[in-house]
Write a protein that holds these residues in place. Structure first.
Motif, PDB file in Angstrom:
ATOM      1  N   GLN B 176       0.830  -1.204   0.000  1.00 31.24           N
ATOM      2  CA  GLN B 176       0.000   0.000   0.000  1.00 31.24           C
ATOM      3  C   GLN B 176       0.866   1.256   0.000  1.00 31.24           C
ATOM      4  O   GLN B 176       0.569   2.224  -0.696  1.00 31.24           O
ATOM      5  CB  GLN B 176      -0.930  -0.012   1.211  1.00 31.24           C
ATOM      6  N   ALA B 179       2.144   1.775  -3.387  1.00 35.47           N
ATOM      7  CA  ALA B 179       1.075   2.301  -4.249  1.00 35.47           C
ATOM      8  C   ALA B 179       0.909   3.798  -4.035  1.00 35.47           C
ATOM      9  O   ALA B 179       0.756   4.562  -4.991  1.00 35.47           O
ATOM     10  CB  ALA B 179      -0.229   1.574  -3.958  1.00 35.47           C
ATOM     11  N   MET B 186      -4.910   7.393  -6.891  1.00 33.88           N
ATOM     12  CA  MET B 186      -5.294   6.084  -7.432  1.00 33.88           C
ATOM     13  C   MET B 186      -5.342   5.054  -6.311  1.00 33.88           C
ATOM     14  O   MET B 186      -6.242   4.213  -6.259  1.00 33.88           O
ATOM     15  CB  MET B 186      -4.264   5.683  -8.501  1.00 33.88           C
ATOM     16  N   ALA B 187      -4.346   5.136  -5.417  1.00 27.34           N
ATOM     17  CA  ALA B 187      -4.296   4.187  -4.307  1.00 27.34           C
ATOM     18  C   ALA B 187      -5.564   4.311  -3.471  1.00 27.34           C
ATOM     19  O   ALA B 187      -6.181   3.306  -3.104  1.00 27.34           O
ATOM     20  CB  ALA B 187      -3.054   4.445  -3.453  1.00 27.34           C
ATOM     21  N   ALA B 189      -8.400   5.408  -4.449  1.00 31.04           N
ATOM     22  CA  ALA B 189      -9.525   4.906  -5.238  1.00 31.04           C
ATOM     23  C   ALA B 189      -9.584   3.388  -5.205  1.00 31.04           C
ATOM     24  O   ALA B 189     -10.642   2.795  -5.342  1.00 31.04           O
ATOM     25  CB  ALA B 189      -9.418   5.415  -6.673  1.00 31.04           C
ATOM     26  N   CYS B 190      -8.419   2.751  -5.039  1.00 34.43           N
ATOM     27  CA  CYS B 190      -8.394   1.288  -5.013  1.00 34.43           C
ATOM     28  C   CYS B 190      -8.631   0.743  -3.612  1.00 34.43           C
ATOM     29  O   CYS B 190      -8.396  -0.431  -3.339  1.00 34.43           O
ATOM     30  CB  CYS B 190      -7.063   0.773  -5.526  1.00 34.43           C
ATOM     31  N   GLY B 191      -9.023   1.595  -2.702  1.00 35.31           N
ATOM     32  CA  GLY B 191      -9.399   1.104  -1.386  1.00 35.31           C
ATOM     33  C   GLY B 191      -8.294   1.146  -0.353  1.00 35.31           C
ATOM     34  O   GLY B 191      -8.445   0.615   0.736  1.00 35.31           O
ATOM     35  N   VAL B 192      -7.158   1.764  -0.663  1.00 36.51           N
ATOM     36  CA  VAL B 192      -6.122   1.898   0.353  1.00 36.51           C
ATOM     37  C   VAL B 192      -6.561   2.992   1.326  1.00 36.51           C
ATOM     38  O   VAL B 192      -6.975   4.066   0.904  1.00 36.51           O
ATOM     39  CB  VAL B 192      -4.771   2.285  -0.299  1.00 36.51           C
TER      40      VAL B 192
END
Lengths: 249, 297, 384
Positions: B176, B179, B186-187, B189-192
């Motif tokens: 994470q 990322a 973006m991280a 947005a990807c749920g981090v």
């Protein structure tokens, strides 16, 4: 026949092993409005970067009228007479609309020439004119950061009008706009026509129909076709490469 | 010469421990943490206090300092730094204010000096920490005489760098962090959980600096202002190495540490530091993105 | 906009009048102190110019301050009676004599390696001229290298920071020439004709106050020229400015140099007032402290930054009269700084501007938009 404003001859640039622009040759006559079409990655923005000096080409030449401007620094190209609007609107956000226009009106690039105050009556009148054209008169004293997306785009177009270059490059001037805003933009661009030579990148076909005279289609960095809107819409090569099997919507 | 190189390597080690935290916080979070030097200082004071109050030596002070400085780092991130994400230069200024606060806290013995209470080991004066007997003296390796304490510093740093690398490459939280370094939005947005990861990263970086402080206390005097040069050096390492590139930080810490010790051996410490500044300016001018970077911020 | 500017100049007028009238109400002892703070106010102006208007956070302003200070101090050192100790009429700085090799020729040309660079400083006016020329030269060269290479943002800060620390170390290391950590002290007073500027006199105070007034008004006028407007445009969006045909680096270099010249000038005034020059002028903490003053006063307001510097120093002087509070005060400065960055990103000056706008908006109901604009401006500042 009108003089040739912009001549691009055998232009090439590679990023790594990819040839983003490959042997592109085109000429644009003085006063013409040319639309560049092409799918994502066709090299439209890269071509604009090359013309305006943001990217340096590896081969080929660019002439503005009779002056070769290939690979000059950006501000020298701008001073030679090429203006550019970016895809993401780029204005001076912490200055007011009027101040933005004042900056664009500074003809003399040198620091020392600009150590004076104020602007000539002529310049101020021209600024009022442009404020009216882009419909930002009642926003003249508003800080640019608070304009809506559409207003910011028009502000940038206004900057270009005041810069008054011979050739203007517009990168997707209607991106992200509502239908009403797009219409207004078309009106503004049409008002620039004739006074400037315009090269416009655009995706929105309705908008293209509204403004286009001649169209150049780029595909994978190469010129695929060139012609008026009717001939492009029926061109088989364009259909195959760019539009797939569907017709232009 | 080998001796000089070895001193350089131990210097590089300290630099690296300081820089690793900065490299992560700057690379991942876009924060210039000027209070990072104070973490080094707090680490050193933890060693001082551990000896006085817990009778613990430098080796035992390492984990204590890590915990203490990590907690302080966590508090700083939660209370102040988190409100400043995206305002790079403002983080520099605010953390400078924090740095002053921490220095004064030590000088004023946490404010207790007002009430006439004095804490041994704190205050404006100089402190020293003895090196345990086992780490004193020298030993021979392949015919070269090596200072045991410097070897200890290098070994600890290699171990910590390896742990950091493993955490980043082999754990989910490390993934994470990587990322976020590449693209924080973006991280997210990807749920981090960017806020949580940032806080942990900040704490971990502070902890490493604290350990660097403990090890410095073994060969340098400890005083409230000692952190300022460290944060400057740490930044130079990060910038030279390339923002966002941890390997770059490792290499540039090595480079700057060696230059320092070689010039110091040839001329003196003052000129050595001057040369370091000169080299750094040259590198930024020639390669603004750093010697080993894959991305500029 | 025009009326906004009128208010602005009214405020400048009040400030100038205040510092010029201050001696009527102050004892001479305070005059010297206040003069020092006015010098710091001038540094605030320099920081506001480069940080607020050009967007260049220079963390090495101390370099230019130090350069100006040392140049004048070298001249004043040679003019001092302490430099005539060896009995001849040719001056040699006392510290050079103390450290001279046995048997060395006790003359400025050759008492030690490099002492010859002191020779031209026997003329006071050479020192005064160099106090501006040297900072300007350093800033021009640095600016050309940095801005022509399109280095920006935090990298400029790091280069300027490394530069000031580099020079500081060189000055310390060149102990035989500069007296290193021991500073240049026992300086003569600046002399113009037969008049000597006693640092504790009214004359010196007025010299500093007038100098500050000129610099302040000059800087304010400079940013309202077309060049000043273009500079702010380059701060907002370098690329846009470049594509409008503006030579962005030349604007950045020009204002970087102006800011450096102001710092050099301030350095000279400081030497006159405080009678020493020290490598601590080039400490990192001093350069950052200048930025603190400007941030508290308002980075984008020249007058604000200036007043911020003066206020913080006056409060500090008041607080420091109680010995126990000296160290506490430093902590308070740290805290103020954190709070200002968090809650008043545009400083007191920006806060005052907003209040003024709101007040004017209430008075002139015709422009209801104004108050809204003022509020929103806060959010703009926060982005930066």
């Amino acid at each position: 026949m009108a003089a040739t404003a912009l001549t691009i001859d055998g232009l090439e640039v590679s990023f790594g092993s990819v040839k983003a622009v490959n042997n592109v040759t085109m000429t644009i006559a003085e006063g013409e409005l040319r639309v560049l079409l092409g799918a994502n990655g066709a090299g439209k923005t890269t071509l604009m970067d090359l013309i305006s000096g943001r990217t340096h080409s590896t081969r080929g030449h660019i002439h503005l009228y009779d002056t070769e401007i290939t690979n000059w620094q950006e501000h020298r190209i701008a001073r030679a007479g090429i203006g550019r609007k970016f895809q993401i609107p780029s204005v001076f956000r912490e200055l007011t609309v009027r101040q933005n226009f004042e900056v664009a009106s500074c003809r003399n690039p040198s620091v020392f020439a600009n150590l004076g105050f104020g602007f000539s009556r002529q310049t101020l009148a021209r600024i009022e004119e442009v404020l009216a054209i882009v419909d930002l008169r009642d926003k003249a004293d508003v800080t640019a950061a608070y304009l809506s997306h559409g207003q910011t785009q028009w502000l940038e177009l206004g900057l270009l009008m005041l810069q008054d270059p011979k050739v203007i490059l517009l990168d997707e001037p209607t991106a992200g706009m509502t239908a009403a805003e797009t219409k207004k933009t078309a009106k503004i661009i049409n008002s620039m026509r004739g006074k400037h030579t315009l090269l416009v990148v655009e995706h929105d076909m309705a908008f293209v129909r509204e403004i286009a005279e001649r169209i150049t289609v780029l595909h994978l960095g190469e010129v695929l076709a060139e012609g008026d809107i009717a001939s492009i819409e029926t061109d088989q090569a364009v259909r195959r490469a760019y539009l797939g099997s569907r017709s232009i919507s | 010469m080998i001796d000089t190189m070895f001193i350089g390597l131990s210097l590089s080690s300290i630099l690296l421990l300081v820089a690793l935290g900065l490299a992560i916080t700057y690379g991942a979070m876009g924060v210039i943490n000027m209070a990072h030097g104070e973490m080094v200082m707090l680490g050193a004071y933890t060693a001082v206090l551990s000896r006085i109050w817990l009778d613990a030596n430098i080796v035992m002070a390492i984990p204590i300092a890590f915990v203490v400085t990590a907690i302080v780092g966590l508090v700083i991130e939660r209370v102040i730094v988190r409100r400043l994400y995206g305002r790079l230069l403002d983080t520099l200024l605010a953390t400078w204010g924090i740095a002053i606060l921490i220095q004064q806290a030590i000088r004023l013995e946490l404010g207790l000096s007002f009430f006439g209470i004095h804490v041994e080991g704190l205050g404006p004066g100089l402190q020293n920490v003895p090196v345990p007997a086992a780490l004193q003296g020298t030993f021979h390796l392949a015919g070269v005489e090596i200072n045991t304490y410097r070897a200890f510093i290098i070994v600890v740093t290699i171990a910590l760098a390896a742990v950091t690398w493993l955490l980043l490459q082999r754990t989910s939280i490390g993934m994470q962090v990587r990322a976020i370094i590449r693209n924080p939005k973006m991280a997210a947005a990807c749920g981090v959980d960017v806020a949580r990861v940032n806080a942990l990263t900040f704490a971990f970086g502070s902890g490493l600096a604290g350990i660097a402080g403990v090890m410095m206390s073994g060969f340098k005097t400890v005083f409230p202002d000692m952190g300022t040069p460290m944060v400057v050096d740490g930044f130079l390492v990060v910038v030279v190495g390339g923002v966002g590139s941890l390997l770059g930080s490792v290499l540039s810490a090595g480079l700057l540490g060696e230059i320092n010790s070689v010039v110091a051996a040839l001329k003196n410490d003052t000129i050595a530091r001057a040369v370091i500044f000169g080299v750094v300016i040259l590198i930024i001018v020639v390669k603004p993105k750093g010697l080993f970077s894959f991305r500029g911020r | 906009m025009a009326s906004r500017q009128r208010y602005d100049f009214l405020l400048y007028g009040i400030f100038v009048a205040a510092i010029l009238l201050a001696p009527l109400m102050l004892e001479e002892f305070w005059l010297n102190r206040i003069a020092k703070y006015l010098v710091f106010g001038m540094l605030g102006v320099a920081v506001a110019l480069s940080w607020g208007y050009a967007g260049i956070l220079n963390l090495g302003q101390g370099l230019f301050f130090g350069a100006g200070a040392y140049m004048l101090a070298m001249s004043l050192k040679l003019a001092s009676p302490t430099s005539l100790q060896q009995g001849s009429d040719k001056p040699v700085p006392d510290f050079m004599l103390w450290n001279a090799e046995p048997g060395a020729l006790t003359q400025l040309c050759c008492i030690n390696k490099g002492s010859f660079i002191w020779l031209p400083f026997q003329s006071q006016w050479f020192g005064v001229a160099m106090g501006i020329v040297l900072p300007v030269a350093i800033a021009t060269i640095t600016g050309m290298i940095v801005f022509r290479n399109r280095i920006s943002g935090v990298f400029v800060s790091i280069i300027t920071l490394a530069l000031v620390l580099l020079v500081r170390l060189l000055v310390i290391d060149a102990q035989p020439l500069t007296n290193g950590f021991n500073r240049l002290t026992d300086l003569a007073w600046l002399t113009i004709g037969a008049f000597q500027f006693d640092p504790y006199s009214r004359a010196t105070y007025y010299l500093v106050a007038i100098a500050l007034s000129l610099v302040l008004v000059g800087a304010r006028l400079l940013v309202s020229t077309r060049a000043g407007l273009i500079l702010q445009a380059t701060r907002d969006d370098e690329t846009r400015a470049r594509y409008l045909g503006l030579d962005v680096p030349s604007y950045q270099i020009f204002f970087f140099v102006v800011s450096a010249a102001i710092c050099g000038f301030a350095g000279m005034l400081y030497v006159m007032v405080s009678e020493f020059a020290s490598p601590t002028f080039m400490d990192l903490s001093f350069s950052i402290t200048m930025v603190v003053w400007a941030a508290v006063g308002g980075r984008s307001s020249i007058l604000g930054a200036c007043v911020g510097a003066i206020l913080i120093n006056m409060i500090e002087a008041k607080v420091s009269e109680t010995k126990a509070l000296v160290e506490v005060w430093k902590a308070v400065v740290g805290l103020i700084f954190v709070l200002v960055v968090l809650y008043l990103p545009r400083g007191l000056g920006g806060f005052a501007h907003d209040l003024l706008d709101r007040w004017r908006a209430r008075n002139a109901e015709a422009v209801p938009d104004e108050g809204l604009v003022a509020e929103r401006r806060d959010t703009v500042a926060e982005r930066g």
